[in-house]
Motif scaffolding. Sequence first.
Motif, PDB file in Angstrom:
ATOM      1  N   SER A  86       0.932  -1.020   0.029  1.00 17.02           N
ATOM      2  CA  SER A  86       0.115   0.224  -0.081  1.00 17.02           C
ATOM      3  C   SER A  86       0.892   1.350  -0.126  1.00 17.02           C
ATOM      4  N   LEU A  87       2.298   1.337   0.403  1.00 17.59           N
ATOM      5  CA  LEU A  87       3.134   2.359   0.323  1.00 17.59           C
ATOM      6  C   LEU A  87       4.147   2.331  -0.583  1.00 17.59           C
ATOM      7  N   ALA A  88       3.997   1.327  -1.634  1.00 14.07           N
ATOM      8  CA  ALA A  88       4.911   0.908  -2.327  1.00 14.07           C
ATOM      9  C   ALA A  88       5.541   2.105  -3.228  1.00 14.07           C
ATOM     10  N   GLN A  89       4.534   3.236  -3.396  1.00 12.11           N
ATOM     11  CA  GLN A  89       5.160   4.549  -4.135  1.00 12.11           C
ATOM     12  C   GLN A  89       6.535   5.298  -3.467  1.00 12.11           C
ATOM     13  N   TYR A  90       6.212   4.863  -2.109  1.00  9.78           N
ATOM     14  CA  TYR A  90       7.433   5.553  -1.438  1.00  9.78           C
ATOM     15  C   TYR A  90       8.922   5.003  -1.863  1.00  9.78           C
ATOM     16  N   GLY A  91       8.952   3.956  -2.321  1.00 10.51           N
ATOM     17  CA  GLY A  91       9.963   3.247  -2.772  1.00 10.51           C
ATOM     18  C   GLY A  91      10.736   4.023  -4.044  1.00 10.51           C
ATOM     19  N   GLY A  92      10.085   4.853  -4.835  1.00  7.75           N
ATOM     20  CA  GLY A  92      10.329   5.296  -6.009  1.00  7.75           C
ATOM     21  C   GLY A  92      11.063   6.805  -5.951  1.00  7.75           C
ATOM     22  N   ASP A  93      11.697   6.849  -7.067  1.00  7.65           N
ATOM     23  CA  ASP A  93      12.508   7.977  -7.060  1.00  7.65           C
ATOM     24  C   ASP A  93      11.941   9.453  -6.988  1.00  7.65           C
ATOM     25  N   GLU A  94      10.785   9.434  -6.848  1.00  2.00           N
ATOM     26  CA  GLU A  94      10.139  10.806  -6.778  1.00  2.00           C
ATOM     27  C   GLU A  94      10.047  11.198  -5.241  1.00  2.00           C
ATOM     28  N   TYR A  95      10.375  10.371  -4.249  1.00  8.23           N
ATOM     29  CA  TYR A  95      10.494  10.761  -2.820  1.00  8.23           C
ATOM     30  C   TYR A  95      12.077  10.726  -2.392  1.00  8.23           C
ATOM     31  N   ALA A  96      12.513  11.751  -2.077  1.00 11.20           N
ATOM     32  CA  ALA A  96      13.794  11.891  -1.601  1.00 11.20           C
ATOM     33  C   ALA A  96      14.373  10.777  -0.657  1.00 11.20           C
TER      34      ALA A  96
END
Length: 314
Positions: A86-96
Amino acid sequence: MRTPSRPMAALSLTVATALAVSACGGDTTAEASSESAEVTVAHAQGETAVPADPQTVVVFDVGVLSTLDSLGVEVAGVPEATYPESLAQYGGDEYAKVGSLFEPDYEAVDALEPDLIVVGGRSAAVYPELAEIAPTIDLTVDNGDFLASFEERVTTLAEVFGEEDAVADRLAALDQRVAEVRETAAGAGDALFVMTNAGEVSAYGPETRFGMVYSELGLTPTDEALTAADHGDAISFEYIAEKDPDILLVLDRDAAIGESGTAAQQVLDNELVRGTTAWQDDDVHHLDSSVWYIAPNGLPSVEQMVEEVAAAVE
């Protein structure tokens, strides 16, 4: 359980510029005052003055991140971690990325110029160093009084970000659901909470990080003699067969941290475990390991954890 009165941390929140609002009056002044307001937050390592509704937030605790995400609060920096789906997006490059759950990259944190840093649990030890960079609060939850402590921390976040009504409604619903599960659990037999890790198995009793299944949700411990060890008590398959639990709750640490290894289903699929009442009655329940192990103090996490225990007893 949530206490009916406002928790201590919430009581300590004070709006420093409240006098400016009352003195000038009118919506425009109130908005300007809101933008400059400061609140003092009581937390696990003291009190810290932070801006109300901070705009640049760095979070080192995945549970806190889960809560903020569910409230629609944007964050600027997060640690490198294995996030629940559910929080997988925070592993992406868009979050420092600002380091790991245990070791911050202080230069990366400083570069973001945050107006709030949040630590908890695994990152609590680095609070002093981070507090030198920006206002920092430690929202570590007391596992010895899990639900009350968890609700106090979530309420604190709600007040900092102006989400009091939404959080109050969700906590009220959670309290109601906990009461229902607890009532049902009283007649569900005894339960054993185990964690598999690299092929080994450990068990967790009422005084451990997963003790809320007993103390808060009312399950009867299969073994009252289990210790309060942080990593549980190492057990054998013979132990599981001897104790013969009615319900077996299973957490797969390898899956939680993204390690390849023998899955919990395979580890436990042997003659000794298959002979238990839990296995025979189809009461072996594999939990969402990332939620229970990585983010157990998040509001969506606790809501899910209560429902997973409910599924085991209802």
